[in-house]
Design an enzyme around this catalytic site. Structure first.
Site, PDB file in Angstrom:
ATOM      1  N   LYS A 108       2.455 -10.121   8.292  1.00 49.28           N
ATOM      2  CA  LYS A 108       2.021  -9.140   7.303  1.00 49.28           C
ATOM      3  C   LYS A 108       0.518  -8.938   7.428  1.00 49.28           C
ATOM      4  O   LYS A 108      -0.252  -9.894   7.421  1.00 49.28           O
ATOM      5  CB  LYS A 108       2.342  -9.612   5.882  1.00 49.28           C
ATOM      6  N   ASP A 159       1.032  -4.004   4.728  1.00 53.10           N
ATOM      7  CA  ASP A 159       1.146  -4.096   3.274  1.00 53.10           C
ATOM      8  C   ASP A 159      -0.073  -3.450   2.609  1.00 53.10           C
ATOM      9  O   ASP A 159      -1.010  -4.139   2.200  1.00 53.10           O
ATOM     10  CB  ASP A 159       1.267  -5.573   2.885  1.00 53.10           C
ATOM     11  N   LEU A 160      -0.043  -2.117   2.487  1.00 52.61           N
ATOM     12  CA  LEU A 160      -1.171  -1.390   1.902  1.00 52.61           C
ATOM     13  C   LEU A 160      -0.856  -0.814   0.520  1.00 52.61           C
ATOM     14  O   LEU A 160      -1.755  -0.326  -0.160  1.00 52.61           O
ATOM     15  CB  LEU A 160      -1.636  -0.266   2.835  1.00 52.61           C
ATOM     16  N   LYS A 161       0.407  -0.816   0.133  1.00 47.00           N
ATOM     17  CA  LYS A 161       0.808  -0.406  -1.221  1.00 47.00           C
ATOM     18  C   LYS A 161       0.212   0.957  -1.619  1.00 47.00           C
ATOM     19  O   LYS A 161      -0.483   1.083  -2.635  1.00 47.00           O
ATOM     20  CB  LYS A 161       0.410  -1.456  -2.251  1.00 47.00           C
ATOM     21  N   ASP A 194      -0.779   7.366  -4.607  1.00 46.66           N
ATOM     22  CA  ASP A 194      -1.654   8.519  -4.759  1.00 46.66           C
ATOM     23  C   ASP A 194      -0.762   9.745  -4.983  1.00 46.66           C
ATOM     24  O   ASP A 194       0.452   9.616  -5.118  1.00 46.66           O
ATOM     25  CB  ASP A 194      -2.547   8.683  -3.518  1.00 46.66           C
ATOM     26  N   PRO A 197       1.515  12.901  -4.078  1.00 49.95           N
ATOM     27  CA  PRO A 197       2.498  12.963  -2.987  1.00 49.95           C
ATOM     28  C   PRO A 197       1.951  13.464  -1.657  1.00 49.95           C
ATOM     29  O   PRO A 197       2.242  12.875  -0.605  1.00 49.95           O
ATOM     30  CB  PRO A 197       3.568  13.904  -3.547  1.00 49.95           C
ATOM     31  N   THR A 245       4.277 -10.045  -8.014  1.00 46.71           N
ATOM     32  CA  THR A 245       4.720 -11.387  -8.384  1.00 46.71           C
ATOM     33  C   THR A 245       3.641 -12.164  -9.134  1.00 46.71           C
ATOM     34  O   THR A 245       3.910 -13.238  -9.666  1.00 46.71           O
ATOM     35  CB  THR A 245       5.150 -12.192  -7.143  1.00 46.71           C
ATOM     36  N   ARG A 298       7.186 -20.489  -1.694  1.00 40.10           N
ATOM     37  CA  ARG A 298       6.445 -21.734  -1.518  1.00 40.10           C
ATOM     38  C   ARG A 298       7.420 -22.851  -1.154  1.00 40.10           C
ATOM     39  O   ARG A 298       8.331 -23.139  -1.920  1.00 40.10           O
ATOM     40  CB  ARG A 298       5.713 -22.110  -2.813  1.00 40.10           C
ATOM     41  N   ARG A 332      -0.321 -18.924   2.677  1.00 42.13           N
ATOM     42  CA  ARG A 332      -1.138 -20.129   2.745  1.00 42.13           C
ATOM     43  C   ARG A 332      -0.410 -21.400   3.170  1.00 42.13           C
ATOM     44  O   ARG A 332      -1.005 -22.217   3.889  1.00 42.13           O
ATOM     45  CB  ARG A 332      -1.832 -20.342   1.393  1.00 42.13           C
TER      46      ARG A 332
END
Length: 231
Positions: free
Chosen positions: A34, A61-63, A66, A68, A117, A179, A209
């Site tokens: 990612k 993963d830029l989410k 804005d 359309p 999350t 995790r 991590r």
């Protein structure tokens, strides 16, 4: 279809650190990684090209969130990078998500973020003024994502079962906040182990991590891989 490889979150601030990290893995080991905002904004599309040249799969993963037309145009650019998956915020609405699909085409998986999350139900109530339960908010966003023609959502593993019931078994549920047993949760509030995510029905998991900050990242990755695939 379940992705056997855990997605490694390359949450590094520079390309040199990414290159050092990836060099620790055997060349024949084709990873799924990612690339998030920090790394992409620091290095640009070159880091995507570098990782793809190594033969790895990329979740960018830029989410995007804005109007359309802007999202559609941005997705056309991302499609040219050859990424395997990318995402938008479901909060942008059905029209925006449909525009994202048009821009990205069928070049890869396109998913949407429901609730992060790191967001608790109390935070959702106070910060977003969404007064339903967290589960109801997530289900609503997932249904709108499916309506827009996207492939799935990013969600907590705790929500996978209800999302699939509200959409379909083929609807992708990608779950961060994973995790391994004994790991610190950090800033994630809704976490599960790789084994729990598999039992619940997650299709993809993202681990950062516990792998990237491990003394032996390769061994840590193999342990997560084994647990995720229940070997």
């Amino acid at each position: 279809m379940i992705e056997e490889r855990p997605i490694i979150a390359l949450d590094f601030p520079s390309s040199s650190e990414v290159k050092t990290f990836l060099a620790r893995f055997p060349k024949e080991e084709k990873l799924y990684v990612k690339i998030g905002m920090e790394l992409y904004y620091a290095c640009g599309s070159e880091i995507v090209s570098y990782v793809k040249e190594l033969g790895h799969s990329v979740f960018l993963d830029l989410k995007l969130h804005d109007i359309p037309n802007t999202v559609k145009s941005a997705m056309k650019v991302l499609a040219q990078l050859g990424v395997d998956m990318t995402n938008v915020h479901a909060a942008g609405g059905v029209e925006m998500m449909k525009a994202a699909r048009q821009g990205f085409g069928q070049n890869g998986k396109l998913i949407a973020v429901t609730q992060l999350t790191s967001t608790s139900e109390n935070q959702m109530h106070s910060d977003q003024n969404i007064q339903t339960s967290l589960a109801e908010s997530v289900i609503h966003y997932a249904q709108k994502t499916a309506e827009a023609g996207l492939d799935g959502v990013v969600c907590s593993a705790c929500e996978v079962e209800v999302i699939k019931r509200a959409t379909s078994s083929a609807f992708i549920c990608l779950t961060p906040g994973i995790r391994p047993k004994g790991s610190q949760t950090g800033d994630q509030k809704r976490v599960v182990t790789p084994a729990q995510a598999r039992v619940i029905g997650s299709d993809y998991i993202v681990v950062g991590r516990p792998i990237t900050q491990a003394t032996d990242p390769v061994a840590a990755y193999k342990a997560v891989y084994k647990e995720w695939n229940q070997e």
